[in-house]
Write an enzyme that holds these catalytic residues in place. Structure first.
Site, PDB file in Angstrom:
ATOM      1  N   ASP A 206      -7.085 -15.906   1.751  1.00  0.00           N
ATOM      2  CA  ASP A 206      -5.531 -15.429   1.467  1.00  0.00           C
ATOM      3  C   ASP A 206      -5.052 -15.085   2.826  1.00  0.00           C
ATOM      4  O   ASP A 206      -5.789 -14.951   4.034  1.00  0.00           O
ATOM      5  CB  ASP A 206      -5.624 -14.304   0.700  1.00  0.00           C
ATOM      6  CG  ASP A 206      -4.062 -13.654   0.384  1.00  0.00           C
ATOM      7  OD1 ASP A 206      -3.066 -14.457   0.134  1.00  0.00           O
ATOM      8  OD2 ASP A 206      -4.090 -12.233   0.150  1.00  0.00           O
ATOM      9  N   SER A 207      -3.602 -14.836   2.802  1.00  0.00           N
ATOM     10  CA  SER A 207      -3.146 -14.493   4.341  1.00  0.00           C
ATOM     11  C   SER A 207      -3.469 -12.817   4.650  1.00  0.00           C
ATOM     12  O   SER A 207      -3.297 -12.703   5.684  1.00  0.00           O
ATOM     13  CB  SER A 207      -1.370 -14.547   4.197  1.00  0.00           C
ATOM     14  OG  SER A 207      -0.864 -13.556   3.063  1.00  0.00           O
TER      15      SER A 207
ATOM     16  N   GLU B  19      -0.345  -4.149   1.454  1.00  0.00           N
ATOM     17  CA  GLU B  19      -1.157  -4.121   2.495  1.00  0.00           C
ATOM     18  C   GLU B  19      -1.407  -2.495   2.852  1.00  0.00           C
ATOM     19  O   GLU B  19      -2.451  -2.055   3.383  1.00  0.00           O
ATOM     20  CB  GLU B  19      -0.569  -5.034   3.715  1.00  0.00           C
ATOM     21  CG  GLU B  19      -0.713  -6.426   3.431  1.00  0.00           C
ATOM     22  CD  GLU B  19      -2.072  -7.114   3.714  1.00  0.00           C
ATOM     23  OE1 GLU B  19      -2.905  -6.471   4.701  1.00  0.00           O
ATOM     24  OE2 GLU B  19      -2.365  -7.942   3.117  1.00  0.00           O
TER      25      GLU B  19
ATOM     26  N   CYS C  27       2.207 -13.214  -6.818  1.00  0.00           N
ATOM     27  CA  CYS C  27       1.776 -13.098  -5.550  1.00  0.00           C
ATOM     28  C   CYS C  27       0.392 -12.220  -6.019  1.00  0.00           C
ATOM     29  O   CYS C  27       0.386 -11.218  -6.296  1.00  0.00           O
ATOM     30  CB  CYS C  27       2.843 -12.348  -4.722  1.00  0.00           C
ATOM     31  SG  CYS C  27       1.732 -11.965  -3.075  1.00  0.00           S
TER      32      CYS C  27
END
Length: 265
Positions: free
Chosen positions: A13-14, A155, A191
């Site tokens: 994943d990013s 995040e 997402c």
């Protein structure tokens, strides 16, 4: 092909969003060796061009497959999957599982027939989403919102930051303010970061069902690896970052997912 019991599952994943796929996979396959890769140097994908993602993701995964020799790779990122999945599959010689918006199960359960699709800006505009809507939700109104703010909030939460219900309500307000937005009874979390905010989303929008692809992807991984050997106990999972290593708070969060060793690429 003979597969070693120590060959890992590789999740990509990013950022940390793919943990929402890793979690249910570990529940189904508790002995599976695991490598989790966060392309932190490329984060966030939702703001990058499609051409950049289409070239960056296959190249990175090629290096990772060479380094870790996984039995299977999972693109645990909706943006990367909707843009680069075909490129990755043609470039790698291991099975690759992608992540796509869970529009079909959302349409199956929606009563109002008004569904929110909450993802990154890159994901919600993809023709792939148009196709899923036409195939599985033709009688529904889909209200799409790209929300980079929610990605950042997820995040921050995993890094030990405080995320308030007010933050979530503000980030999702455009979707509910749209025409027929007040009738949304189901939200597709398109997402992989967003299931990490499920508690806050439910508090901000009580009575609205949340649907994400994590459990279905976990079942797909279990199906594709059925009959393969696993170690009696899993080795410590490895977390790989392409940018700066994680903060102590994030490292502690990764450990809760079985990721006890941190490497950089």
């Amino acid at each position: 092909m003979i597969i070693s019991s120590t060959a890992p599952l590789l999740f990509f994943d990013s950022g940390v969003g793919g943990l929402s796929v890793l979690g249910p996979t570990r529940a189904l396959l508790p002995s599976a060796p695991t490598v989790y890769v966060a392309d932190s140097a490329g984060f966030p994908y939702g703001k990058r061009s499609e051409a950049e993602i289409a070239s960056r993701v296959p190249a990175l995964l090629g290096r990772l497959v060479e380094r870790f020799r996984p039995r299977l790779a999972v693109i645990a990122c909706n943006t990367a999957s909707t843009i680069a999945l075909d490129h990755v599959r043609s470039a790698l010689d291991v099975p690759v599982v992608g992540t796509v918006p869970a529009i079909k199960p959302a349409a199956e359960q929606s009563r109002s027939r008004v569904i929110g699709v909450l993802g990154t800006e890159a994901t919600v505009r993809q023709p792939y989403v148009d196709d899923l809507a036409a195939r599985f939700a033709a009688d529904c109104t889909l209200i799409r919102q790209g929300s980079p703010a929610l990605v950042e909030l997820a995040e921050a939460k995993l890094s030990g930051g405080a995320v308030s219900v007010a933050d979530i309500a503000a980030a999702t307000k455009p979707m509910f303010a749209a025409d027929r937005g007040a009738q949304i009874d189901t939200i597709v979390l398109a997402c992989t970061h967003f299931p990490l905010l499920a508690d806050e989303l439910r508090a901000a929008h009580p009575g609205v069902a949340l649907v994400d692809g994590g459990p279905g992807i976990a079942r797909r991984i279990a199906f594709l690896t059925r009959g393969q050997p696993w170690p009696e106990a899993p080795p410590p999972g490895i977390a790989v970052f392409t940018g700066e290593p994680p903060s102590p708070a994030l490292a502690a969060a990764l450990a809760r997912y079985g990721l006890h060793e941190v490497q950089t690429l």
